[in-house]
Structure formats: structure tokens, C-alpha cells
Design an enzyme around this catalytic site. Sequence first.
Site, PDB file in Angstrom:
ATOM      1  N   CYS A 383       0.821  -1.220   0.000  1.00  0.00           N
ATOM      2  CA  CYS A 383       0.000   0.000   0.000  1.00  0.00           C
ATOM      3  C   CYS A 383       0.853   1.268   0.000  1.00  0.00           C
ATOM      4  O   CYS A 383       0.631   2.178  -0.812  1.00  0.00           O
ATOM      5  CB  CYS A 383      -0.958  -0.021   1.194  1.00  0.00           C
ATOM      6  N   HIS A 432      -2.868   1.016   6.796  1.00  0.00           N
ATOM      7  CA  HIS A 432      -3.128   0.988   5.355  1.00  0.00           C
ATOM      8  C   HIS A 432      -3.262   2.410   4.829  1.00  0.00           C
ATOM      9  O   HIS A 432      -3.597   3.336   5.572  1.00  0.00           O
ATOM     10  CB  HIS A 432      -4.421   0.205   5.082  1.00  0.00           C
ATOM     11  N   GLU A 444      -5.915   1.358  -4.514  1.00  0.00           N
ATOM     12  CA  GLU A 444      -5.110   0.812  -3.415  1.00  0.00           C
ATOM     13  C   GLU A 444      -4.415  -0.465  -3.854  1.00  0.00           C
ATOM     14  O   GLU A 444      -4.815  -1.122  -4.829  1.00  0.00           O
ATOM     15  CB  GLU A 444      -6.013   0.489  -2.215  1.00  0.00           C
TER      16      GLU A 444
END
Length: 471
Positions: A383, A432, A444
Site C-alpha cells: 500500500c 493501510h 489501493e
Amino acid sequence: MAGTTRGGSFRIALGLLVCVATVIVVTPVAGAVPPPPPNPSDNDIAAAGAQVTNGVNQVGALINDVAAVGQQIQQLDSVVAQKREAVNKALVDLQSAREQADAAASAVAGTQRALVASGTAVDQARISFDKFAEQAYMNPGSDSMVNYLSGGSPARSLERAQLLSVASTSQDAALNGMRRAQIERANADSAARRAKQTADATAATAEAKKAQAQSAVSAAESAVNEQTAQRDALLKQRDVAQQRLDAARQQVAGLQGERAAYEEWDRQRRIEELAAAAAVASAAVRAASDAAARERAEQLGDGKRPHTQLDDDPPPHKSMPSAPSRPDGTPAELIEMVVDRAMSQLGVIYAWGGGNEDGPTKGIRDGGVADRYGDYKKTGFDCSGLMVYAFAGVGISLPHYSGYQYQMGAKVPVVQRERGDMLFWGRNGSEHVALYLGNGKMIEAPESGEVVRVTAVRTSGIMPNAIRLIS
């Protein structure tokens, strides 16, 4: 003219995609319509009604079971994500400590050169003084200075006094020169010792950071192994519940309506996939044609140690002389550059620890979920690595850790998020990060086994602030 050709080619390709979408939408799928059901008797209808009522009750209970298991899995995923990003944090801290050690080592080298120079000065001063002493006192021949100074006439006495003054001045000059050289040498010695102590302390800090990184990796491996076992058990429970749910649904009347709903969903899904493919193609064309963005990204990554390097190898040689500057353009134009670079990586595999300013890189081992998916053998993004790549094209350097990325730029309330803002999950953004695209969508790199994708923004666990780097 070349730009016109590329734009024309893209418009033709986009037109073909739209035509293909139209064909898919209007062409019926063979075998999709179920066969007509048999004509049941009144008893059959009554029995089926009873089964439907019983099945509806079972379905309701099973839906609750699946939801509960899914919530537990989501909690486990959050814990694992936080530990993985903690390893990224330790790796970034390690590289910072090593850079400090490199600087201290350079300082030691400089003081050592000064030490050698001052030693040479002392030796030269000592030679000058010894030569003077040898000439003045150690050669008592008939024509020596000693005999000359011992003459008895008044003229000789006057000359002797003058010579004694000159000799004393020369002797003082030689002694003072040697003392200055000795003081300089002592100062250089002291500076060298201080620099060496600084270098030793910085090196010890670097070693401690390295041990911290390795310890974090081991802790993550242990935690992931334990949580993976729990996750597998929960997944088995969910699979059993799903099978029971599917079986119950087969007993519920109105499957034709479900099939119609599915076909409508599938039609919409195909349209969205084609539209997404067209968007990816457009972003990829723009990102690939922006040579300046690639050059800025290469400059940002030039000379850096790889994010996953745990050994003491020195950083690669920096080939470019200066850091990249922000490109010209309005904030909206810069944001589109960032979005294009991110969108151009749609479909690239997830690899834990992967990604840098130049693109996807090989992942690393975690001893658990990532290893089971073979992330260490894959070339892709995690990420925070995807964010590093996206913003490098506009000259913005980001650390490869979502928690540090959350500390950069301007914080804005997440309800006021705009296209190009970064969204975060977990305490202080430690779990994240994703890039907001607008209209409730984000891009993402989600988790092992998945690929870079566009999805709806998840509000569960989202941090109250978004990070805005371009305004």
C-alpha cells in the site's frame, strides 16, 4: 503532429472499447435463461411453501453467522497490517541511522588527514630546531660560532652581543614553531577522538536499529503465523456457513428473480470493467508519455538504499547532481499526474514491501500470509509503496511506511477529502493507505493475493483526517 497521432489512436481505441461494450450489453448469453419449472400439484406447492418458510429462517441465521465471522477476520487483518507496517517503520529508521553513521565516518577521515598534516608540521619544526642547535653548540671548531662568540676585543664583544640576540631570536622562533605545531597536533588529536566517539555512537545506533528491524520482522512472523491459523479456522467456518446458505437458497422460491438480478448485475459489472479498462488505458498512455515525470521519479530514487535492505552495504552511487523540482502546472494538473501514475499500475500484483519511485519491486518474506502467497518472489506494490511511486512523478518523496506518510502534508477532515488526497486506516495511519479518486472511489494495493485495484472507500476504521500534499 506526433501528439495528435497518439491522441487520435487513443480515441480510436476508446471507440473500439465502447463498441465492444455495446456488443456485450445487447448480445444475449446462450444458456443463461433457466428452463421452465415443472407444473406442481397443490400438495407440491404446499410442501414447497413450507420448505421456503423453513429455508428463509435458516438463511437469516446463516447470514448472521457469516457476518460475525467476517468481522473477526477483518479484525485479524487489521492486526497483521499494523505489524507489517511496523516493519516498514523500522526499516526506514535503520536507513536514517546508517546515513548518520556514514556522515560521522567522513568526519573521522577528515580529522585523520589533519592529524597527519600536524604531525608533519611537528617533525619539520623539530628538524629546524635540531639544525639550529647543531650549528650553534655542537660544532666547536676554530671557525665555529662558539669560538667566535668568545673573542676578547671590544668590537668582537659588540658583534657577539648582536649575534647572541639574533641566535636567541632564531631559537625562540624555532621553539615557538614547534610548540604551535604540537598544539595543532593536540587539537587534531582531540577532534579526531570526538569524531571517532560520534561515529562509534552513531554506528551503535545503526546496529540497534538493525536489530530492531530484525526483531520486528520476527515478531511479525510469529504474530502472522498465529493469526493465520485463527484466520484459517474462521475461513473454514465461513465456508461451511456459505455452503449451508447456498443450499438454503436453492430451496427458496423465486430463483428466476435472483437470476434476473444477477444478470443485471453482471451486465453492469461488464460495463464498469470496460469503462475501467478504458480509464486504465488512458492513464497508462499519459503516464508513459510523461518522460519528465519518469525523470523526476528516477532522481528521487537515485542513490537511496533499497527499502528492504537489512545488511550494511553502502548506498548505491548517486548519479544525478540535484534533487528534482516540482513540475510547472496548476494543482489540478499535478494531481492528475499523480492519479495517472497510480492508475497505470492497475492489475499489478500485491507484494508486501514492494514498490519504489521507479515502479514495482520484489516483495520480502514475512513468515506467514505473504510467504504463503509467494510475495517475496513477486514484483509488485504494497500500500505505501504504491503511494511512493504515484507521487514521485511530481517530485514528492515519500517514506515507505504509511504511518510516516500520515505525518506529511496538510491534514484535512476526511469528509472534506478531494481527488488526490491520501486516505489512511489504523492508529496514526499505521495499517493501510490509499489514494482518493473522487466520487467515493479510491485506488489501493490491498493485501497478499490481490492486485492494485479501484474500489469504493471503506469507512470502517478510516482515520478522521486525509493527507493533502498538493494544494
